[in-house]
Design an enzyme around this catalytic site. Structure first.
Site, PDB file in Angstrom:
ATOM      1  N   ALA A  37     -21.947 -12.248 -60.832  1.00 23.73           N
ATOM      2  CA  ALA A  37     -22.743 -11.725 -59.716  1.00 23.73           C
ATOM      3  C   ALA A  37     -22.900 -10.210 -59.796  1.00 23.73           C
ATOM      4  O   ALA A  37     -23.908  -9.656 -59.338  1.00 23.73           O
ATOM      5  CB  ALA A  37     -22.099 -12.124 -58.394  1.00 23.73           C
ATOM      6  N   PHE A  38     -21.910  -9.551 -60.380  1.00 27.72           N
ATOM      7  CA  PHE A  38     -21.983  -8.088 -60.518  1.00 27.72           C
ATOM      8  C   PHE A  38     -23.226  -7.674 -61.312  1.00 27.72           C
ATOM      9  O   PHE A  38     -23.787  -6.592 -61.071  1.00 27.72           O
ATOM     10  CB  PHE A  38     -20.717  -7.596 -61.236  1.00 27.72           C
ATOM     11  CG  PHE A  38     -20.493  -6.116 -61.172  1.00 27.72           C
ATOM     12  CD1 PHE A  38     -19.870  -5.544 -60.075  1.00 27.72           C
ATOM     13  CD2 PHE A  38     -20.889  -5.287 -62.209  1.00 27.72           C
ATOM     14  CE1 PHE A  38     -19.655  -4.179 -60.013  1.00 27.72           C
ATOM     15  CE2 PHE A  38     -20.679  -3.916 -62.162  1.00 27.72           C
ATOM     16  CZ  PHE A  38     -20.055  -3.363 -61.048  1.00 27.72           C
ATOM     17  N   HIS A  50     -10.951  -7.605 -56.132  1.00 30.62           N
ATOM     18  CA  HIS A  50     -12.099  -7.701 -57.039  1.00 30.62           C
ATOM     19  C   HIS A  50     -13.270  -8.418 -56.353  1.00 30.62           C
ATOM     20  O   HIS A  50     -14.429  -8.016 -56.488  1.00 30.62           O
ATOM     21  CB  HIS A  50     -11.664  -8.473 -58.298  1.00 30.62           C
ATOM     22  CG  HIS A  50     -12.635  -8.381 -59.430  1.00 30.62           C
ATOM     23  ND1 HIS A  50     -12.928  -7.196 -60.065  1.00 30.62           N
ATOM     24  CD2 HIS A  50     -13.382  -9.327 -60.047  1.00 30.62           C
ATOM     25  CE1 HIS A  50     -13.807  -7.417 -61.019  1.00 30.62           C
ATOM     26  NE2 HIS A  50     -14.117  -8.696 -61.030  1.00 30.62           N
ATOM     27  N   ARG A  67     -22.155 -25.485 -49.511  1.00 33.94           N
ATOM     28  CA  ARG A  67     -23.415 -24.731 -49.429  1.00 33.94           C
ATOM     29  C   ARG A  67     -24.265 -24.870 -50.692  1.00 33.94           C
ATOM     30  O   ARG A  67     -25.249 -24.171 -50.861  1.00 33.94           O
ATOM     31  CB  ARG A  67     -23.082 -23.246 -49.160  1.00 33.94           C
ATOM     32  CG  ARG A  67     -22.533 -23.045 -47.756  1.00 33.94           C
ATOM     33  CD  ARG A  67     -21.694 -21.784 -47.613  1.00 33.94           C
ATOM     34  NE  ARG A  67     -21.211 -21.659 -46.238  1.00 33.94           N
ATOM     35  CZ  ARG A  67     -20.172 -22.343 -45.738  1.00 33.94           C
ATOM     36  NH1 ARG A  67     -19.500 -23.207 -46.491  1.00 33.94           N
ATOM     37  NH2 ARG A  67     -19.810 -22.184 -44.468  1.00 33.94           N
ATOM     38  N   THR A  86      -6.995 -10.654 -55.641  1.00 31.09           N
ATOM     39  CA  THR A  86      -7.121  -9.192 -55.566  1.00 31.09           C
ATOM     40  C   THR A  86      -8.399  -8.815 -54.809  1.00 31.09           C
ATOM     41  O   THR A  86      -9.151  -9.696 -54.366  1.00 31.09           O
ATOM     42  CB  THR A  86      -7.199  -8.582 -56.980  1.00 31.09           C
ATOM     43  OG1 THR A  86      -8.459  -8.961 -57.560  1.00 31.09           O
ATOM     44  CG2 THR A  86      -6.063  -9.071 -57.855  1.00 31.09           C
TER      45      THR A  86
HETATM   46  N1  INI Z   1     -18.283 -12.987 -60.788  1.00 31.99           N
HETATM   47  C1  INI Z   1     -18.821 -13.938 -59.997  1.00 31.99           C
HETATM   48  O1  INI Z   1     -20.035 -14.178 -60.064  1.00 31.99           O
HETATM   49  N2  INI Z   1     -18.036 -14.629 -59.140  1.00 31.99           N
HETATM   50  C2  INI Z   1     -16.701 -14.393 -59.026  1.00 31.99           C
HETATM   51  O2  INI Z   1     -16.043 -15.084 -58.214  1.00 31.99           O
HETATM   52  C3  INI Z   1     -16.124 -13.397 -59.838  1.00 31.99           C
HETATM   53  N3  INI Z   1     -14.713 -13.113 -59.750  1.00 31.99           N
HETATM   54  O3  INI Z   1     -14.006 -13.751 -58.929  1.00 31.99           O
HETATM   55  O4  INI Z   1     -14.171 -12.281 -60.442  1.00 31.99           O
HETATM   56  C4  INI Z   1     -16.946 -12.692 -60.731  1.00 31.99           C
HETATM   57  N4  INI Z   1     -16.460 -11.738 -61.525  1.00 31.99           N
HETATM   58  C5  INI Z   1     -17.162 -11.250 -62.687  1.00 31.99           C
HETATM   59  C6  INI Z   1     -18.136 -10.108 -62.369  1.00 31.99           C
HETATM   60  O5  INI Z   1     -19.254 -10.581 -61.659  1.00 31.99           O
HETATM   61  C7  INI Z   1     -18.639  -9.450 -63.661  1.00 31.99           C
HETATM   62  O6  INI Z   1     -19.338 -10.390 -64.434  1.00 31.99           O
HETATM   63  C8  INI Z   1     -17.498  -8.865 -64.499  1.00 31.99           C
HETATM   64  O7  INI Z   1     -16.692  -7.999 -63.720  1.00 31.99           O
HETATM   65  C9  INI Z   1     -18.073  -8.051 -65.701  1.00 31.99           C
HETATM   66  O8  INI Z   1     -18.880  -6.971 -65.248  1.00 31.99           O
END
Ligand code: INI
Length: 157
Positions: free
Chosen positions: A57-58, A88, A127, A86
């Site tokens: 999602a990031f 994160h 959902r 965490t």
């Molecule tokens: N990315 C998600 O889409 N969902 C999550 O729950 C998640 N967790 O829990 O860590 C997650 N992490 C990865 C992040 O989106 C990046 O892809 C990663 O940090 C690399 O930039």
């Protein structure tokens, strides 16, 4: 009485971009399927849909930004962030949500939110169903409505 303008759900003339993330793919695959069902119900042609897959999602906002530059009529963001041990989770959620809002406001192209942020897998599954309870479908219908609303509000269209 003032005139009320609304966007229709007619997607036959629209080009739609979808950004979907792979994290929690069990959920995001269902969100994507739900979005595709929604677009089909609105008459969007398969050839007018581009699907960009990103790792998590990031990464959704930067891909959405790229599609916005390509002038799609609307962009649908699909992802699933589930709380871990965490903080994160908060950072990824905030980046994804703030990022897509920023893309929408800066481009003037609607970016709709089918990104789930939940405390556990069960909440996400509830959902991302194969019935009406699917945030991907909701984001798809919202994308069509918003694209048509913005067209109606823009004189040159
Ligand atoms: N990315 C998600 O889409 N969902 C999550 O729950 C998640 N967790 O829990 O860590 C997650 N992490 C990865 C992040 O989106 C990046 O892809 C990663 O940090 C690399 O930039």
């Amino acid at each position: 009485m003032p005139e009320v303008t609304t966007g229709s759900l007619d997607g036959r003339e629209l080009r739609i971009g979808i950004v979907v993330s792979r994290w929690n793919a069990e959920i995001t695959d269902e969100l994507l399927a739900g979005a595709q069902r929604g677009l089909a119900a609105c008459g969007v042609l398969d050839e007018n849909i581009t699907i960009a897959q990103v790792p998590g999602a990031f990464e959704i906002p930067v891909a959405a930004d790229k599609l916005a530059v390509e002038r799609y009529d609307a962009i649908i963001a699909l992802g699933c962030v589930i709380k871990g041990e965490t903080t994160h989770f908060e950072h990824v959620s905030n980046m994804a949500m703030n990022g897509i809002a920023q893309v929408a406001l800066e481009s003037g192209i609607p970016v709709t939110c089918g990104i789930l942020t939940t405390y556990d897998l069960a909440q996400a599954q509830a959902r991302a169903g194969r019935d009406d309870n699917n945030k991907g479908t909701e984001a798809a219908l919202t994308a069509i409505e918003m694209a048509n609303l913005l067209r109606s509000l823009t004189p040159e269209f």
